[in-house]
Design a protein around this motif. Structure first.
Motif, mmCIF file in Angstrom:
data_model
loop_
_atom_site.group_PDB
_atom_site.id
_atom_site.type_symbol
_atom_site.label_atom_id
_atom_site.label_comp_id
_atom_site.label_asym_id
_atom_site.label_seq_id
_atom_site.Cartn_x
_atom_site.Cartn_y
_atom_site.Cartn_z
ATOM 1 N N GLU A 198 5.431 8.652 -9.677
ATOM 2 C CA GLU A 198 4.554 9.117 -9.862
ATOM 3 C C GLU A 198 3.550 10.114 -8.642
ATOM 4 O O GLU A 198 3.685 11.552 -8.854
ATOM 5 N N ALA A 199 3.820 9.518 -7.731
ATOM 6 C CA ALA A 199 3.396 9.999 -6.550
ATOM 7 C C ALA A 199 4.009 11.563 -6.387
ATOM 8 O O ALA A 199 3.102 12.569 -5.731
ATOM 9 N N LEU A 200 5.787 11.608 -6.516
ATOM 10 C CA LEU A 200 6.243 12.476 -5.634
ATOM 11 C C LEU A 200 5.943 13.483 -6.469
ATOM 12 O O LEU A 200 6.025 14.718 -6.596
ATOM 13 N N GLN A 239 1.961 14.787 -6.753
ATOM 14 C CA GLN A 239 2.043 15.010 -4.674
ATOM 15 C C GLN A 239 0.944 14.922 -4.989
ATOM 16 O O GLN A 239 -0.355 15.044 -3.995
ATOM 17 N N LEU A 240 0.560 13.035 -5.063
ATOM 18 C CA LEU A 240 -0.667 12.703 -3.885
ATOM 19 C C LEU A 240 -0.625 11.266 -4.449
ATOM 20 O O LEU A 240 -0.315 10.465 -5.232
ATOM 21 N N THR A 241 -1.370 10.415 -3.609
ATOM 22 C CA THR A 241 -1.673 9.137 -4.120
ATOM 23 C C THR A 241 -3.223 8.685 -4.483
ATOM 24 O O THR A 241 -4.311 9.693 -3.847
ATOM 25 N N TYR A 283 0.810 -1.307 0.117
ATOM 26 C CA TYR A 283 -0.035 -0.240 0.150
ATOM 27 C C TYR A 283 1.294 1.429 -0.172
ATOM 28 O O TYR A 283 1.909 1.584 0.899
ATOM 29 N N ILE A 284 0.706 1.880 -0.678
ATOM 30 C CA ILE A 284 1.361 3.099 -1.197
ATOM 31 C C ILE A 284 0.473 4.241 -0.701
ATOM 32 O O ILE A 284 -0.188 4.589 -1.445
ATOM 33 N N THR A 285 1.117 5.641 -0.013
ATOM 34 C CA THR A 285 0.418 6.305 0.152
ATOM 35 C C THR A 285 1.094 7.783 0.467
ATOM 36 O O THR A 285 2.458 7.912 1.066
ATOM 37 N N PHE A 286 0.810 8.788 -0.253
ATOM 38 C CA PHE A 286 1.449 9.960 -0.528
ATOM 39 C C PHE A 286 1.177 10.902 0.633
ATOM 40 O O PHE A 286 0.228 11.032 1.321
#
Length: 248
Positions: free
Chosen positions: A221-223, A226-228, A181-184
């Motif tokens: 892509e999250a960085l 600036q989102l997930t 699970y990936i969270t920004f």
């Protein structure tokens, strides 16, 4: 007469792990099908109730530094009965130093101890090989922990992205499936719609290298964006969508 003529389901069993066309003996299932089901059910129960050997896990990760943390669920019985406590960190375990990192990995037992013990370390190593240039916090080992546990734990390191590697709820075909699970910009109280998931990482599912490619693509892509979550869809070449997934 061919095997397919005798058993029309034979051709499909090569394409799925689902239990199809089990046959019958009188008004019941054949003994072999019943025993297979009972074995699969026992393995699933063992995965849920098992305990991850976090000391051995830390040794496998060495020389990578690790920090062991517990959720507010005091034991496995409470963890299974009170999912909310598994999502909360024990404040006494949180680090107090002011270091900041790009990425924090959290390895949490979740609902399958065998998934974590079999797959977490190889997947972590496959990911870190692809993360050159990013600073990575000491790995957090979360005991009696659910996905949201990683939000507060990673926030304590000022991490821009949290990657939670966690044992997924076992089924009757796969008792040791791992999810990532990936969270920004993780923080306490985040919604499941604000994270992405790469799931079904196991010997008969997604391999470590492919899973790591997907995870690192999402992180980059999250960085960049600036989102997930629901607004981030995987469109890397040859990849399928990495959609948000319900919490484990």
């Amino acid at each position: 007469m061919s095997t397919i003529d005798l058993d029309p389901f034979a051709r499909f069993r090569h394409a799925t792990r689902a239990r199809i066309g089990l046959g019958r003996a009188g008004d019941a299932l054949p003994t072999s099908a019943i025993l297979d089901f009972q074995l699969a059910h026992a393995r699933a129960r063992d995965a849920v109730h098992g305990q991850v050997d976090f000391i051995a896990l830390a040794n496998e990760l060495a020389p990578v530094p690790t920090i062991r943390m517990r959720s507010r669920a005091k034991d496995r019985t409470v963890y299974l009965a009170r999912p909310d406590l598994g999502r909360q960190t024990n404040a006494a375990d949180l680090p107090t130093h002011g270091d900041r990192y790009d990425i924090a990995f959290i390895i949490a037992d979740g609902l399958s101890a065998s998934a974590v013990e079999h797959h977490a370390v190889p997947l972590f190593k496959a990911c870190t090989k692809r993360l050159g240039g990013f600073s990575v916090a000491p790995v957090i080992l979360g005991e009696q922990a659910r996905v949201a546990f990683g939000d507060e734990a990673a926030a304590a390191f000022g991490a821009e992205v949290a990657i939670v590697l966690i044992g997924e709820r076992p089924g009757l075909s796969v008792p040791d499936s791992l999810g990532a699970y990936i969270t920004f910009r993780p923080q306490a109280g985040m919604r499941d719609s604000e994270r992405n998931c790469v799931s079904n990482i196991h010997a008969d599912g997604l391999g470590y290298e492919v899973a790591a490619d997907k995870i690192v693509w999402i992180v980059r892509e999250a960085l960049r964006l600036q989102l997930t979550g629901v607004d981030l869809k995987e469109n890397a070449e040859g990849a399928t969508a990495a959609l948000p997934h319900c919490e484990t």
